[in-house]
Design a protein around this motif. Structure first.
Motif, PDB file in Angstrom:
ATOM      1  N   ALA A   1     -10.500  -3.316   5.289  1.00 32.41           N
ATOM      2  CA  ALA A   1     -11.332  -3.432   5.056  1.00 32.41           C
ATOM      3  C   ALA A   1     -11.268  -4.368   3.477  1.00 32.41           C
ATOM      4  CB  ALA A   1     -12.986  -3.870   5.279  1.00 32.41           C
ATOM      5  N   GLU A   2     -10.866  -2.762   2.688  1.00 33.37           N
ATOM      6  CA  GLU A   2     -10.623  -3.041   1.255  1.00 33.37           C
ATOM      7  C   GLU A   2      -9.152  -3.445   1.301  1.00 33.37           C
ATOM      8  OE1 GLU A   2     -11.417   0.287  -2.305  1.00 33.37           O
ATOM      9  OE2 GLU A   2     -12.867   0.794  -0.403  1.00 33.37           O
ATOM     10  N   THR A   3      -8.589  -2.774   2.156  1.00 33.44           N
ATOM     11  CA  THR A   3      -7.173  -3.195   1.541  1.00 33.44           C
ATOM     12  C   THR A   3      -6.953  -4.924   1.682  1.00 33.44           C
ATOM     13  OG1 THR A   3      -6.001  -1.342   2.165  1.00 33.44           O
ATOM     14  CG2 THR A   3      -4.723  -2.426   2.274  1.00 33.44           C
ATOM     15  N   ARG A   4      -7.136  -4.592   3.141  1.00 37.85           N
ATOM     16  CA  ARG A   4      -7.004  -6.869   3.388  1.00 37.85           C
ATOM     17  C   ARG A   4      -8.225  -7.762   2.125  1.00 37.85           C
ATOM     18  NH1 ARG A   4      -4.561  -7.012   7.764  1.00 37.85           N
ATOM     19  NH2 ARG A   4      -4.931  -9.945   7.362  1.00 37.85           N
TER      20      ARG A   4
ATOM     21  N   THR B   1      -5.796  -8.074  -1.164  1.00 38.61           N
ATOM     22  CA  THR B   1      -4.222  -8.889  -0.527  1.00 38.61           C
ATOM     23  C   THR B   1      -5.131  -9.969  -0.514  1.00 38.61           C
ATOM     24  OG1 THR B   1      -4.539  -8.671   1.990  1.00 38.61           O
ATOM     25  CG2 THR B   1      -2.980  -6.848   0.832  1.00 38.61           C
ATOM     26  N   GLY B   2      -6.271 -10.897  -1.326  1.00 36.98           N
ATOM     27  CA  GLY B   2      -6.973 -11.885  -0.804  1.00 36.98           C
ATOM     28  C   GLY B   2      -6.869 -12.126   0.961  1.00 36.98           C
ATOM     29  N   GLY B   3      -6.903 -11.547   1.829  1.00 31.85           N
ATOM     30  CA  GLY B   3      -7.191 -11.547   2.870  1.00 31.85           C
ATOM     31  C   GLY B   3      -6.109 -11.776   3.674  1.00 31.85           C
ATOM     32  N   MET B   4      -4.508 -11.528   3.326  1.00 37.02           N
ATOM     33  CA  MET B   4      -3.414 -12.026   3.361  1.00 37.02           C
ATOM     34  C   MET B   4      -3.040 -10.816   4.245  1.00 37.02           C
ATOM     35  SD  MET B   4       0.049 -13.341   1.571  1.00 37.02           S
ATOM     36  CE  MET B   4      -0.816 -15.304   0.811  1.00 37.02           C
ATOM     37  N   GLY B   5      -2.822 -10.041   3.759  1.00 36.80           N
ATOM     38  CA  GLY B   5      -2.417  -8.969   4.848  1.00 36.80           C
ATOM     39  C   GLY B   5      -1.591  -7.878   4.188  1.00 36.80           C
ATOM     40  N   LEU B   6      -0.972  -7.190   4.179  1.00 40.79           N
ATOM     41  CA  LEU B   6      -0.170  -5.911   3.017  1.00 40.79           C
ATOM     42  C   LEU B   6       1.450  -6.884   3.431  1.00 40.79           C
ATOM     43  CD1 LEU B   6      -0.993  -2.290   3.605  1.00 40.79           C
ATOM     44  CD2 LEU B   6      -1.043  -3.718   1.297  1.00 40.79           C
TER      45      LEU B   6
ATOM     46  N   SER C   1      -3.670  -3.454   8.687  1.00 46.89           N
ATOM     47  CA  SER C   1      -4.334  -3.942   7.089  1.00 46.89           C
ATOM     48  C   SER C   1      -2.466  -4.632   6.564  1.00 46.89           C
ATOM     49  CB  SER C   1      -3.951  -2.719   5.899  1.00 46.89           C
ATOM     50  OG  SER C   1      -4.786  -2.095   6.505  1.00 46.89           O
ATOM     51  N   MET C   2      -1.784  -4.917   8.027  1.00 49.52           N
ATOM     52  CA  MET C   2      -0.585  -5.359   7.411  1.00 49.52           C
ATOM     53  C   MET C   2      -0.573  -7.412   7.946  1.00 49.52           C
ATOM     54  SD  MET C   2       1.446  -3.980   6.803  1.00 49.52           S
ATOM     55  CE  MET C   2       3.597  -4.000   7.183  1.00 49.52           C
ATOM     56  N   LYS C   3      -0.029  -8.273   7.608  1.00 54.81           N
ATOM     57  CA  LYS C   3       0.105  -9.659   7.385  1.00 54.81           C
ATOM     58  C   LYS C   3       0.167  -9.805   9.511  1.00 54.81           C
ATOM     59  CE  LYS C   3       3.506 -10.167   5.180  1.00 54.81           C
ATOM     60  NZ  LYS C   3       4.784 -10.999   4.590  1.00 54.81           N
TER      61      LYS C   3
ATOM     62  N   ALA D   1       0.629  -0.916  -0.130  1.00 58.87           N
ATOM     63  CA  ALA D   1      -0.049   0.197  -0.267  1.00 58.87           C
ATOM     64  C   ALA D   1       0.769   0.968  -0.239  1.00 58.87           C
ATOM     65  CB  ALA D   1      -0.683   0.255   1.003  1.00 58.87           C
ATOM     66  N   VAL D   2       0.252   2.075  -0.798  1.00 59.79           N
ATOM     67  CA  VAL D   2       1.339   3.664  -0.309  1.00 59.79           C
ATOM     68  C   VAL D   2       0.462   4.179  -0.376  1.00 59.79           C
ATOM     69  CG1 VAL D   2       2.509   5.297  -2.164  1.00 59.79           C
ATOM     70  CG2 VAL D   2       2.544   2.516  -2.556  1.00 59.79           C
ATOM     71  N   ALA D   3       0.332   5.370   1.331  1.00 62.71           N
ATOM     72  CA  ALA D   3      -0.070   6.661   1.572  1.00 62.71           C
ATOM     73  C   ALA D   3       0.313   7.508   1.239  1.00 62.71           C
ATOM     74  CB  ALA D   3      -0.369   6.291   2.795  1.00 62.71           C
ATOM     75  N   GLY D   4      -0.557   8.236   0.130  1.00 65.30           N
ATOM     76  CA  GLY D   4      -0.252   9.350  -0.867  1.00 65.30           C
ATOM     77  C   GLY D   4       0.118   9.413  -1.868  1.00 65.30           C
ATOM     78  N   LEU D   5      -0.715  10.256  -2.627  1.00 63.50           N
ATOM     79  CA  LEU D   5      -0.624   9.870  -4.028  1.00 63.50           C
ATOM     80  C   LEU D   5      -0.303  11.247  -4.491  1.00 63.50           C
ATOM     81  CD1 LEU D   5      -3.311   6.826  -4.938  1.00 63.50           C
ATOM     82  CD2 LEU D   5      -0.660   7.186  -4.983  1.00 63.50           C
TER      83      LEU D   5
END
Length: 372
Positions: free
Chosen positions: A221-224, A227-232, A253-255, A168-172
């Protein structure tokens, strides 16, 4: 125009181009304006090159505290402020060489970087190791993205990216966009987070896998789900200032290990600030606020390169790789440019743009037009 009354010769006699005594520079005026000032051109000392500038890129986060920061200055101007030249990424043509410079020659098209050197000016003097040849297919405007792209590339290296991971990149903003794309080139699946609709739209336009707006979605929830539920596996914070909310969302959102610890790597680009908590114990937090080894080393900048067998990736080789990626179409920086502003019109044009700061992303100042 060149001032034919004065010629600056390099100390080794290899300069034949007539050059002016003074230069025109964009400067922060302290009241929310970007104005123009005139300044004497520095001497082209050993290890340096004199460049006739064609274009430069504004890095709003570092240089202006964001476009909204410039707007805030208009409402609260600094009393007695002295105009401050700024900028650190431009392109142009070499017109003089200091002694000891072997890697470049007069007439070379180059991308230049470096705070205090590669400024928004029509002429600059830059250490030779902070200048890299522009590939023939790369325009002057495209080449101005070199420093921010190299900053993003160094962040990817600091993350020790492995193919197939989720990031994930926070800030675009500009650095966030470039970092996200470079993670993709390194084999990552990338989701970008930002609250500005234009930035998310541009990220989608140039192929970032997914975007999410923290104000409109359950970000975790959107980020997880992404990742297919795996986490970042990794995350990047690509903005300055208060990053506590972003870090809270990244951590969630991490593993997660079997013993319930969030794990992964978080790379801080620029100067985000946050409170470190005990729950982050197993998250590897790394800073990546430069373009690679060499930058800010004055001996390296003006002198000999590090031996490549020991130091494969330096500021110079990172910059050269980014320009190659632009030349090959893998890094389509054109999609990031929302405004091109002739240097002579900078004050009027920037003042008009500030009415809609969220509609601004990449701003290129144009000193001269290149004939191709």
């Amino acid at each position: 125009m060149l001032d034919k009354r004065n010629t600056i010769h390099s100390t080794d006699g290899r300069s034949t181009r007539r050059s002016p005594r003074s230069r025109i520079m964009a400067a922060l005026m302290g009241d929310g304006r970007i104005g123009l000032i005139s300044q004497q051109i520095p001497e082209c000392r050993p290890g340096m090159v004199l460049v006739e500038v064609y274009a430069s890129l504004v890095s709003p986060g570092t240089e202006l505290a964001g476009w909204r920061g410039l707007t805030a200055q208009r409402e609260n101007p600094q009393s007695g402020a002295v105009p401050q030249p700024f900028g650190y990424s431009n392109t142009g043509v070499v017109i003089a060489l200091g002694s000891g410079v072997k890697s470049l020659k007069v007439g070379d098209r180059v991308a230049c970087i470096g705070a205090g050197y590669a400024q928004h000016a029509d002429y600059v003097v830059v250490p030779h190791n902070l200048c890299v040849l522009l590939p023939s297919s790369v325009t002057m405007a495209q080449g101005t993205y070199g420093m921010l792209a190299a900053t993003g590339l160094h962040a990817v290296r600091r993350a020790e990216a492995e193919i197939g991971e989720n990031t994930a990149v926070a800030g675009l903003g500009l650095v966030g966009q470039l970092t996200a794309r470079l993670f993709q080139i390194a084999g990552h699946f990338v989701i970008g987070w930002d609250t500005v609709p234009l930035r998310c739209k541009i990220a989608k336009r140039w192929g970032i896998d997914a975007t999410a707006d923290p104000r409109k979605a359950d970000l975790v929830a959107e980020t997880r789900a992404f990742t297919g539920g795996m986490g970042l596996d990794a995350a990047v914070v690509a903005f300055g200032g208060d990053a506590n909310a972003a870090m809270k969302n990244i951590e969630a959102s991490m593993k997660i290990s079997p013993d319930a610890h969030p794990m992964g790597r978080v790379i801080m680009v620029g100067n985000p600030q946050f409170q470190y908590t005990g729950s982050m114990t197993n998250i590897d937090i790394r800073r990546a606020s430069r373009t690679g080894p060499g930058y800010h080393d004055p001996v390296w900048e003006k002198g000999a390169d590090y031996p490549s067998v020991f130091m494969r990736w330096t500021t110079r080789t990172n910059l050269a790789l980014c320009l190659r990626l632009i030349a090959e179409g893998r890094l389509n920086v054109d999609v990031l440019t929302t405004h091109t502003v002739p240097l002579q019109d900078v004050e009027k044009r920037i003042a008009a743009m500030l009415g809609k700061p969220d509609d601004i992303l990449g701003v290129v100042f144009e000193m001269r037009r290149e004939r191709r």
